[in-house]
Design a protein around this motif. Structure first.
Motif, PDB file in Angstrom:
ATOM      1  N   MET A 190       0.855  -1.191   0.000  1.00 40.98           N
ATOM      2  CA  MET A 190       0.000   0.000   0.000  1.00 40.98           C
ATOM      3  C   MET A 190       0.884   1.232   0.000  1.00 40.98           C
ATOM      4  SD  MET A 190      -3.109  -0.861   2.659  1.00 40.98           S
ATOM      5  CE  MET A 190      -3.929   0.680   2.211  1.00 40.98           C
ATOM      6  N   GLY A 191       0.419   2.275  -0.652  1.00 44.50           N
ATOM      7  CA  GLY A 191       1.167   3.523  -0.670  1.00 44.50           C
ATOM      8  C   GLY A 191       0.240   4.714  -0.530  1.00 44.50           C
ATOM      9  N   LEU A 192       0.667   5.703   0.225  1.00 46.94           N
ATOM     10  CA  LEU A 192      -0.065   6.954   0.391  1.00 46.94           C
ATOM     11  C   LEU A 192       0.885   8.091   0.056  1.00 46.94           C
ATOM     12  CD1 LEU A 192      -2.636   8.449   1.357  1.00 46.94           C
ATOM     13  CD2 LEU A 192      -1.620   8.473   3.655  1.00 46.94           C
ATOM     14  N   ILE A 193       0.474   8.950  -0.882  1.00 49.74           N
ATOM     15  CA  ILE A 193       1.346  10.027  -1.355  1.00 49.74           C
ATOM     16  C   ILE A 193       0.593  11.353  -1.295  1.00 49.74           C
ATOM     17  CG2 ILE A 193       2.647  10.937  -3.318  1.00 49.74           C
ATOM     18  CD1 ILE A 193       3.046   8.106  -4.285  1.00 49.74           C
ATOM     19  N   TYR A 194       1.234  12.362  -0.726  1.00 47.53           N
ATOM     20  CA  TYR A 194       0.760  13.738  -0.841  1.00 47.53           C
ATOM     21  C   TYR A 194       1.737  14.475  -1.738  1.00 47.53           C
ATOM     22  CZ  TYR A 194      -0.427  18.572   0.058  1.00 47.53           C
ATOM     23  OH  TYR A 194      -0.796  19.891  -0.101  1.00 47.53           O
ATOM     24  N   LYS A 195       1.210  15.088  -2.796  1.00 45.57           N
ATOM     25  CA  LYS A 195       2.088  15.722  -3.777  1.00 45.57           C
ATOM     26  C   LYS A 195       1.451  17.007  -4.267  1.00 45.57           C
ATOM     27  CE  LYS A 195       4.962  14.568  -7.757  1.00 45.57           C
ATOM     28  NZ  LYS A 195       5.345  13.504  -8.720  1.00 45.57           N
ATOM     29  N   ALA A 196       2.039  18.134  -3.877  1.00 47.37           N
ATOM     30  CA  ALA A 196       1.609  19.438  -4.365  1.00 47.37           C
ATOM     31  C   ALA A 196       2.594  19.907  -5.425  1.00 47.37           C
ATOM     32  CB  ALA A 196       1.548  20.437  -3.213  1.00 47.37           C
ATOM     33  N   GLU A 197       2.208  20.910  -6.187  1.00 48.72           N
ATOM     34  CA  GLU A 197       3.125  21.437  -7.191  1.00 48.72           C
ATOM     35  C   GLU A 197       4.384  21.978  -6.531  1.00 48.72           C
ATOM     36  OE1 GLU A 197       2.975  21.358 -10.463  1.00 48.72           O
ATOM     37  OE2 GLU A 197       1.124  20.194 -10.365  1.00 48.72           O
ATOM     38  N   ARG A 198       4.244  22.693  -5.493  1.00 51.07           N
ATOM     39  CA  ARG A 198       5.321  23.263  -4.701  1.00 51.07           C
ATOM     40  C   ARG A 198       4.774  23.527  -3.310  1.00 51.07           C
ATOM     41  NH1 ARG A 198      10.867  23.641  -6.023  1.00 51.07           N
ATOM     42  NH2 ARG A 198      11.109  24.130  -8.214  1.00 51.07           N
ATOM     43  N   PRO A 199       5.572  23.457  -2.240  1.00 60.85           N
ATOM     44  CA  PRO A 199       7.003  23.175  -2.277  1.00 60.85           C
ATOM     45  C   PRO A 199       7.360  21.779  -1.771  1.00 60.85           C
ATOM     46  CG  PRO A 199       6.487  24.333  -0.261  1.00 60.85           C
ATOM     47  CD  PRO A 199       5.175  24.086  -0.956  1.00 60.85           C
ATOM     48  N   TRP A 200       6.356  20.969  -1.296  1.00 64.17           N
ATOM     49  CA  TRP A 200       6.756  19.742  -0.634  1.00 64.17           C
ATOM     50  C   TRP A 200       5.845  18.578  -1.006  1.00 64.17           C
ATOM     51  CZ3 TRP A 200       3.631  17.302   3.104  1.00 64.17           C
ATOM     52  CH2 TRP A 200       2.527  18.049   3.532  1.00 64.17           C
ATOM     53  N   GLN A 201       6.345  17.365  -0.731  1.00 64.45           N
ATOM     54  CA  GLN A 201       5.566  16.159  -0.914  1.00 64.45           C
ATOM     55  C   GLN A 201       6.048  15.106   0.078  1.00 64.45           C
ATOM     56  OE1 GLN A 201       6.932  15.463  -5.093  1.00 64.45           O
ATOM     57  NE2 GLN A 201       7.308  13.383  -4.366  1.00 64.45           N
ATOM     58  N   LEU A 247       7.864  -0.791   6.452  1.00 66.26           N
ATOM     59  CA  LEU A 247       7.256   0.498   6.116  1.00 66.26           C
ATOM     60  C   LEU A 247       8.360   1.494   5.815  1.00 66.26           C
ATOM     61  CD1 LEU A 247       4.616   2.240   5.989  1.00 66.26           C
ATOM     62  CD2 LEU A 247       5.071   2.845   8.389  1.00 66.26           C
ATOM     63  N   ASN A 248       8.294   2.141   4.662  1.00 66.16           N
ATOM     64  CA  ASN A 248       9.250   3.179   4.273  1.00 66.16           C
ATOM     65  C   ASN A 248       8.530   4.516   4.155  1.00 66.16           C
ATOM     66  OD1 ASN A 248      11.318   1.269   4.033  1.00 66.16           O
ATOM     67  ND2 ASN A 248      10.859   0.893   1.880  1.00 66.16           N
ATOM     68  N   ALA A 249       9.257   5.591   4.422  1.00 69.60           N
ATOM     69  CA  ALA A 249       8.684   6.938   4.342  1.00 69.60           C
ATOM     70  C   ALA A 249       9.647   7.860   3.612  1.00 69.60           C
ATOM     71  CB  ALA A 249       8.395   7.485   5.744  1.00 69.60           C
ATOM     72  N   GLY A 250       9.090   8.829   2.908  1.00 63.75           N
ATOM     73  CA  GLY A 250       9.903   9.808   2.199  1.00 63.75           C
ATOM     74  C   GLY A 250       9.294  11.193   2.282  1.00 63.75           C
ATOM     75  N   TYR A 251      10.160  12.200   2.285  1.00 57.05           N
ATOM     76  CA  TYR A 251       9.718  13.602   2.331  1.00 57.05           C
ATOM     77  C   TYR A 251      10.638  14.418   1.443  1.00 57.05           C
ATOM     78  CZ  TYR A 251       8.893  18.341   4.074  1.00 57.05           C
ATOM     79  OH  TYR A 251       8.616  19.678   4.162  1.00 57.05           O
ATOM     80  N   GLN A 252      10.045  15.314   0.647  1.00 52.56           N
ATOM     81  CA  GLN A 252      10.828  16.186  -0.228  1.00 52.56           C
ATOM     82  C   GLN A 252      10.321  17.623  -0.104  1.00 52.56           C
ATOM     83  OE1 GLN A 252      11.088  14.774  -4.295  1.00 52.56           O
ATOM     84  NE2 GLN A 252      11.090  12.630  -3.640  1.00 52.56           N
ATOM     85  N   TYR A 253      11.259  18.544  -0.076  1.00 53.95           N
ATOM     86  CA  TYR A 253      10.922  19.974  -0.013  1.00 53.95           C
ATOM     87  C   TYR A 253      11.744  20.712  -1.061  1.00 53.95           C
ATOM     88  CZ  TYR A 253      10.182  24.693   1.748  1.00 53.95           C
ATOM     89  OH  TYR A 253       9.841  26.018   1.863  1.00 53.95           O
ATOM     90  N   ALA A 254      11.064  21.507  -1.875  1.00 57.64           N
ATOM     91  CA  ALA A 254      11.731  22.228  -2.960  1.00 57.64           C
ATOM     92  C   ALA A 254      11.709  23.732  -2.697  1.00 57.64           C
ATOM     93  CB  ALA A 254      11.034  21.924  -4.287  1.00 57.64           C
ATOM     94  N   TRP A 255      12.837  24.363  -2.991  1.00 63.18           N
ATOM     95  CA  TRP A 255      12.947  25.821  -2.851  1.00 63.18           C
ATOM     96  C   TRP A 255      13.879  26.345  -3.943  1.00 63.18           C
ATOM     97  CZ3 TRP A 255      17.307  28.849  -1.285  1.00 63.18           C
ATOM     98  CH2 TRP A 255      17.014  30.212  -1.116  1.00 63.18           C
ATOM     99  N   GLN A 256      13.303  27.144  -4.828  1.00 59.85           N
ATOM    100  CA  GLN A 256      14.043  27.674  -5.970  1.00 59.85           C
ATOM    101  C   GLN A 256      14.718  26.523  -6.724  1.00 59.85           C
ATOM    102  OE1 GLN A 256      16.526  30.916  -4.616  1.00 59.85           O
ATOM    103  NE2 GLN A 256      14.778  32.198  -4.067  1.00 59.85           N
ATOM    104  N   GLN A 257      16.045  26.529  -6.821  1.00 64.05           N
ATOM    105  CA  GLN A 257      16.735  25.477  -7.567  1.00 64.05           C
ATOM    106  C   GLN A 257      17.180  24.303  -6.692  1.00 64.05           C
ATOM    107  OE1 GLN A 257      19.243  28.824  -9.155  1.00 64.05           O
ATOM    108  NE2 GLN A 257      19.383  27.454 -10.935  1.00 64.05           N
TER     109      GLN A 257
END
Length: 684
Positions: free
Chosen positions: A581-592, A619-629
């Protein structure tokens, strides 16, 4: 090999004559549009020929935390990827009730190059994906079951075809983590004349969590790829290089942990491990009507293992070295066209596939601390194959489509055995396989499928020429070179174009024989035929514009079909239950953010089903945050710090001072403990 040379000559003449048809074919004037799949291509209504095929895109691969490169195959519903040794060794794969070992009945290829290795030093169909950089995968097209005629050797349970990107943003990726994990990736592409040049490189080091060894992984990957329009199609030329060395924490017996001799992250032989490299050059050209590929591969592997410790040699121990050195050349050419016969619209694909393995050395040696003591067997092998296939999709009306496939394969090989000349010789075999199916789209949202097909896998050619055990010199029976499978599937697919899609498949697969050449012993293992059937479910749900949920479930029953005295009918190593099973939150910016749960049930460890492993959940987890480049990522692998095992076996081994006959015991390789990894990406 004489018959193979004639077949090769015939195919070469066929290949030479096709460009003339290409120039004359009006369809070839149209360039095939290149479609890049960002996420999973879920709308396959009217496109797929079965309910169990799919396409995985680059964006979905980048969203999921991976402990090892080989885990990209876990994007295929029902596939389990584990490891029982060092990170540089090919993974262990499970699908549809098969313990696929390192790839015996699952075919993989990348941009037309086969990845499975025939007559390999460690195992038939050996599939090491460590040379692939996940960030450069454009898509993975997968098929479960042998229902497509362009899938040949090793495809009884299914196949996966990797495609690489032609263009990529210029990025630098730095990864750091626990247990001295370090990774540096640089990639980018630029316009060069009429085409694009893509360059990428990867360096990775990792020591692992083990108490008695440092894995000391030293992995290097490099890729250069040039692509441009050519004539009526698109050309790409790719050079890849991979080099790796490592120490290994192999599976360990439960009694050694229970007695306190080692802990669950310990080792009994700290000198095992390996080194491997792979270099290749490939070219691909495709248009609406034609597709052609050619490749040259140079591959080497040295692998040291010790699974039974002091059972065979009480003085020096049972460590052994497996060697494989080979060059592979081959290619494929296929032609695609449409026409009408009365009211029926027909789409055809015909093609030819060639492959030749020149194996300079495939060997097995007894060793101590990686120093050779004696030779069990050492061989040279020349092995070639020709596959000719035809696939037709017939549109019977607006709702019904029939699928017909026919394939012919011829394989020939010569073995030169250095120690036991009686085991030298030639072997050849051919096989015809049929595929058929029908699909019915009974509404804009629903499509049903019925498929049946035959597949096959090749056995190690040494098993087909061996008449004397290389150690005892006792007479043994050679095995068949090619082994056929028969399968069928009833499936249903739903897609509502807004928030939900799902597929379900009920399948059946019968294998004539599970004969294998055992590279760890240099002998044949004559298993019986087998039957497997099961049900698979995959569902994907979008909870608004940002949230998505997916669930996949596979249930399988696996049994041997013949009766063997002193044995049961359960298939050793079979896996009856897989769920994820997988649950993903994904916005255009800035984080997922994402969570990924993987569960596989109790595995059968012996033919009577008296020994079963425990279930494994991670169980694995991931987090990403984007800022400019910049992009910052955090991966928590094995988030709940599960102490389950990655894999389990049941067999006899002997520790020092134990009885000479050894002790039957479970041998396990644990999941790696909770691991934190950080990733920093800068886009230029």
């Amino acid at each position: 090999m004489k018959n193979f040379r004639y077949c090769l000559l015939f195919s070469a003449i066929t290949l030479a004559s096709l460009p003339a048809r290409l120039a004359a074919d009006p369809l070839s004037a149209h360039v095939m549009e290149q479609i890049t799949i960002k996420g999973r291509q879920t709308d396959l209504l009217g496109q797929a020929s079965s309910a169990s095929e799919g396409i995985i895109g680059n964006a979905e691969i980048s969203d999921r935390p991976l402990l090892r490169t080989g885990e990209v195959l876990e994007f295929i519903p029902g596939m389990v990827v584990t490891q029982h040794s060092g990170s540089g060794k090919a993974n262990q794969y499970f699908l549809r009730g098969f313990n696929l070992d390192h790839g015996t009945d699952f075919s993989t290829a990348i941009d037309g190059m086969p990845i499975n290795m025939r007559s390999h030093g460690h195992g038939q169909g050996y599939t090491d994906l460590s040379f692939i950089m996940p960030e450069l995968i454009s898509q993975i097209a997968y098929q479960k079951g042998a229902y497509q005629a362009n899938d040949g050797d090793f495809s009884a349970a299914g196949s996966a075809r990797f495609s690489l990107l032609n263009r990529t943003p210029t990025e630098m990726v730095l990864g750091v983590g626990q247990d001295n994990y370090r990774r540096l990736l640089a990639k980018g592409s630029s316009k060069q004349g009429n085409g694009n040049l893509l360059l990428a490189g990867e360096l990775q080091h990792y020591d692992g969590p083990w108490t008695d060894i440092k894995e000391d992984i030293k992995k290097l990957n490099a890729l250069a790829r040039y692509s441009q329009p050519l004539g009526s199609g698109q050309l790409s030329v790719t050079a890849m290089a991979y080099d790796n060395s490592w120490n290994a924490a192999d599976q360990i017996p439960e009694r050694a942990v229970a007695s306190g001799q080692i802990d669950r992250l310990g080792s009994l032989d700290p000198t095992v491990g390996g080194q491997s490299n792979r270099y290749s050059v490939s070219a691909n050209w495709y248009s609406d009507a034609w597709q052609a590929s050619a490749y040259v591969i140079d591959s080497e592997m040295d692998l040291w293992s010790n699974f039974t410790y002091f059972l065979t040699d009480p003085l020096n121990g049972d460590q052994f070295q497996q060697v494989d050195q080979r060059q592979i050349v081959g290619g494929e050419l296929s032609h695609h066209w449409h026409h009408r016969v009365g009211q029926f619209a027909i789409e055809h694909v015909v093609g030819v596939q060639l492959r030749y393995d020149d194996i300079a050395e495939v060997g097995l040696y007894n060793t101590r601390a990686r120093q050779r003591l004696n030779t069990v067997r050492r061989d040279k092998v020349q092995q070639g194959s020709v596959g000719i296939f035809s696939q037709s999709d017939i549109q019977l009306n607006a709702d019904w489509t029939a699928h017909l496939g026919l394939r012919y394969d011829y394989m020939a090989a010569a073995v030169d055995s250095a120690l036991t000349t009686a085991n030298s010789g030639d072997a050849s075999d051919d096989i015809v396989t049929l595929k058929a199916g029908i699909s019915y789209q009974f509404s804009p949202n629903w499509q049903a499928y019925l498929n049946t097909g035959q597949g096959f896998h090749s056995n190690d050619v040494r098993g087909a020429t061996t008449v004397a055990d290389p150690v005892t010199l006792e007479t043994v029976e050679p095995v068949d070179l090619l082994v056929k499978s028969n399968g069928a599937e009833l499936g249903l697919r739903f897609f509502d174009y807004t928030a939900f899609n799902a597929s379900v498949a009920v399948w059946y697969l019968e294998l004539d024989s599970e004969l294998l050449y055992v590279g760890d012993a240099g002998t044949n293992e004559a298993n019986r035929g087998s039957k497997r059937y099961g049900v698979e479910l995959a569902a994907y749900y979008w909870l608004g514009s940002n949230w998505s949920l997916d669930a996949e479930l596979g249930l399988t029953r696996s049994r041997f079909t013949g009766i063997e005295e002193g044995e049961g009918n359960y298939v050793d190593g079979s896996l009856p239950l897989v769920a994820s099973m997988g649950l993903i939150y994904k916005a255009e910016r800035p984080w997922q953010a994402s969570l990924r749960l993987r569960h596989f049930g109790k595995r059968t460890l012996d033919s009577f089903n008296e020994q079963r492993s425990a279930a494994t959940t991670v169980l694995n987890a991931g987090y990403q945050y984007a800022w400019q480049q910049w992009q910052f990522g955090v991966d928590l692998l094995n988030l709940l710090d599960s102490t389950d095992n990655d894999i389990d076996y049941f067999y006899s081994s002997r520790l020092q001072d134990e009885p000479a006959a050894g002790i039957e015991d479970r041998h396990s390789h644990p999941l790696e403990p909770r691991t934190l990894r950080l990733k920093l990406t800068y886009r230029f």
